[in-house]
Design a protein around this motif. Sequence first.
Motif, short mmCIF file in Angstrom:
data_model
loop_
_atom_site.label_atom_id
_atom_site.label_comp_id
_atom_site.label_asym_id
_atom_site.label_seq_id
_atom_site.Cartn_x
_atom_site.Cartn_y
_atom_site.Cartn_z
N VAL A 24 -1.16 -3.40 -10.33
CA VAL A 24 -1.12 -2.08 -9.71
C VAL A 24 -2.52 -1.47 -9.86
O VAL A 24 -3.03 -1.34 -10.97
N VAL A 25 -3.14 -1.11 -8.72
CA VAL A 25 -4.53 -0.68 -8.70
C VAL A 25 -4.65 0.66 -7.98
O VAL A 25 -4.03 0.86 -6.94
N GLU A 26 -5.47 1.55 -8.52
CA GLU A 26 -5.68 2.83 -7.84
C GLU A 26 -6.53 2.62 -6.59
O GLU A 26 -7.30 1.66 -6.47
N TRP A 27 -6.43 3.55 -5.65
CA TRP A 27 -7.03 3.40 -4.32
C TRP A 27 -8.55 3.26 -4.35
O TRP A 27 -9.12 2.57 -3.50
N ILE A 83 0.86 -1.18 0.00
CA ILE A 83 0.00 0.00 0.00
C ILE A 83 0.90 1.24 0.00
O ILE A 83 1.66 1.46 0.94
N LYS A 84 0.79 2.04 -1.04
CA LYS A 84 1.65 3.22 -1.21
C LYS A 84 0.79 4.45 -1.47
O LYS A 84 0.00 4.47 -2.41
N SER A 85 0.99 5.50 -0.69
CA SER A 85 0.15 6.69 -0.82
C SER A 85 0.58 7.59 -1.98
O SER A 85 -0.15 8.51 -2.36
N GLY A 86 1.75 7.35 -2.56
CA GLY A 86 2.22 8.19 -3.65
C GLY A 86 1.31 8.14 -4.86
O GLY A 86 0.75 7.10 -5.18
N GLU A 87 1.19 9.27 -5.55
CA GLU A 87 0.32 9.34 -6.73
C GLU A 87 1.02 8.82 -7.98
O GLU A 87 0.36 8.52 -8.99
N THR A 88 2.34 8.72 -7.93
CA THR A 88 3.11 8.26 -9.09
C THR A 88 3.73 6.90 -8.80
O THR A 88 4.39 6.73 -7.76
N PHE A 89 3.53 5.95 -9.70
CA PHE A 89 4.12 4.63 -9.50
C PHE A 89 5.64 4.72 -9.55
O PHE A 89 6.22 5.39 -10.41
N ASN A 90 6.27 4.00 -8.63
CA ASN A 90 7.73 3.96 -8.54
C ASN A 90 8.16 2.51 -8.51
O ASN A 90 7.58 1.69 -7.80
N ARG A 91 9.20 2.17 -9.25
CA ARG A 91 9.66 0.78 -9.29
C ARG A 91 10.08 0.27 -7.91
O ARG A 91 10.06 -0.94 -7.66
N ASP A 92 10.43 1.18 -7.01
CA ASP A 92 10.78 0.76 -5.65
C ASP A 92 9.61 0.11 -4.93
O ASP A 92 9.80 -0.64 -3.97
N PHE A 93 8.39 0.41 -5.40
CA PHE A 93 7.21 -0.21 -4.80
C PHE A 93 7.25 -1.73 -4.91
O PHE A 93 6.59 -2.43 -4.15
N ALA A 143 7.96 -17.04 -0.61
CA ALA A 143 6.70 -17.77 -0.56
C ALA A 143 6.56 -18.80 -1.68
O ALA A 143 5.89 -19.82 -1.52
N LYS A 144 7.16 -18.51 -2.84
CA LYS A 144 7.08 -19.39 -4.00
C LYS A 144 5.61 -19.67 -4.37
O LYS A 144 4.84 -18.75 -4.55
N ASP A 145 5.23 -20.95 -4.43
CA ASP A 145 3.89 -21.27 -4.90
C ASP A 145 2.81 -21.12 -3.83
O ASP A 145 1.64 -21.37 -4.08
N LYS A 146 3.20 -20.69 -2.63
CA LYS A 146 2.20 -20.46 -1.57
C LYS A 146 1.50 -19.10 -1.74
O LYS A 146 0.49 -18.84 -1.08
N ALA A 147 2.06 -18.25 -2.57
CA ALA A 147 1.47 -16.93 -2.81
C ALA A 147 1.20 -16.74 -4.30
O ALA A 147 1.85 -17.34 -5.15
N LYS A 148 0.24 -15.87 -4.60
CA LYS A 148 -0.09 -15.59 -6.00
C LYS A 148 -0.67 -14.18 -6.12
O LYS A 148 -1.03 -13.55 -5.13
N ASP A 149 -0.74 -13.70 -7.33
CA ASP A 149 -1.40 -12.42 -7.66
C ASP A 149 -0.97 -11.27 -6.77
O ASP A 149 -1.81 -10.59 -6.16
N PRO A 150 0.33 -11.00 -6.63
CA PRO A 150 0.77 -9.86 -5.81
C PRO A 150 0.21 -8.55 -6.37
O PRO A 150 0.00 -8.42 -7.59
N GLY A 151 -0.05 -7.61 -5.48
CA GLY A 151 -0.64 -6.36 -5.92
C GLY A 151 -0.10 -5.15 -5.18
O GLY A 151 0.47 -5.26 -4.09
N ILE A 152 -0.29 -3.99 -5.79
CA ILE A 152 0.05 -2.70 -5.18
C ILE A 152 -1.17 -1.80 -5.30
O ILE A 152 -1.78 -1.68 -6.37
N ILE A 153 -1.54 -1.17 -4.20
CA ILE A 153 -2.59 -0.16 -4.20
C ILE A 153 -1.90 1.19 -3.97
O ILE A 153 -1.19 1.35 -2.98
N PHE A 154 -2.10 2.13 -4.88
CA PHE A 154 -1.38 3.39 -4.74
C PHE A 154 -2.34 4.58 -4.79
O PHE A 154 -3.53 4.44 -5.10
N GLY A 155 -1.82 5.75 -4.47
CA GLY A 155 -2.66 6.94 -4.33
C GLY A 155 -2.92 7.68 -5.61
O GLY A 155 -3.50 8.77 -5.58
N GLY A 156 -2.54 7.11 -6.73
CA GLY A 156 -2.76 7.75 -8.02
C GLY A 156 -3.97 7.21 -8.73
O GLY A 156 -4.91 6.71 -8.11
#
Length: 394
Positions: free
Chosen positions: A384-387, A339-349, A360-373
């Motif tokens: 990457v999904v807007e808030w 979860i990132k409040s920045g309005e501009t996507f940054n690769r550091d996210f 996690a390997k196969d125990k996790a799937k579909d990683p996501g980022i919610i950002f303020g843009g």
Amino acid sequence: MSRISTMYLNRALEPKILELSKGYPVLVVTGPRQSGKTTLARKLFHDRPYVSLEDLDERSFAEEDPRGFLRRFPDGAIIDEVQRVPNILSYLQTVVDREQKPGQFILTGSSQLPLAELTSQSLAGRAAFIQLLPFSLAELKKQDKAENLSLEQTLLNGFYPRVHMTEVSPADWYSDYIKTYIERDVRLIKAVHDLYLFQKFVKMCAGRCGQILNMESLGADCGISQSTAKSWLGILESSFICFRLPPHFENFSKRLIKSPKLYFFDSGILCSLLGIHQADEITAHSMRGHIFESLIIAEMYKHFINQHRTPPLFFWRDNKGIEIDLIVETPHALIPIEIKSGETFNRDFLRSLQSYMSFAKDKAKDPGIIFGGTGNFMREDVHVVEWRQATELI
């Protein structure tokens, strides 16, 4: 700021409440004050008589003659703030056992744990327990009431219905709400003897929003014992002011953080406690990231509560400082979300997610980022999904 009437806003819980009313003689609807419990109950069960135990005459009647009080409602009723007269529940048990009618009584209350304990003792197996929180972002979005608001204004407005129904400013309304909560509701709880110190404690909790919860440190900074801090935090949780997000203990590394994080259900209350009165004050505020994070996690929490499900939500952090803000546990895999409040996507996210996925390997799937843009897109197999569309990740 847009204004709406709760009479015309459908709540996400409505279908589930109606479904449960066909299988249980009693529905118990809890939630914070002013979250819309009474409005919803009277909308869905408009054929039931309504009585509030906040009314002194009704409360006295229920306390002094519970059988006579209930005899007025042979076909059931909506009884508001039922925790005011806890003994009525024992008599209610006799009535519902005799009548065997589904959806006969709708009870509401503003304190989660005491009411849950009372109903489990007197109405076990007879009552469905439902939580109604303030509006979710998704509920407002469906009514086209949140699309044109900035992130900062949304954070300041919060989600309590009254803020969206009247012309009062969010800063004024939340200030009065907090004052009323402290002076009225907390006086009813014997564990709190010093209201000024409790108010200080609440503000200190706000300053720790989004952080690892250290009860010893919190108590010491407030001048109270660790046991008192635990008790007071329990009061805030049972009153739907804040909640703890537990850590996920999947052993991807040998040492993990095992203390929970603290978040607030409503960003408007959080902003008020932090002394934020205008939307533009949030932009450069030191707590901006934590306020945004609290908004998103509360939104995810409401997503599950509004389906009458226990939120399978966690965070993950190892002793090397690698952290994932939110882990959603599904039957098939874990969904890690940053979860990132920045309005501009940054690769550091992407860094923490990439490290986590390698663990996690196969125990996790579909990683996501919610950002303020704005905008939804893919970056290196990460959604990457807007808030405004946060819950689409789950």
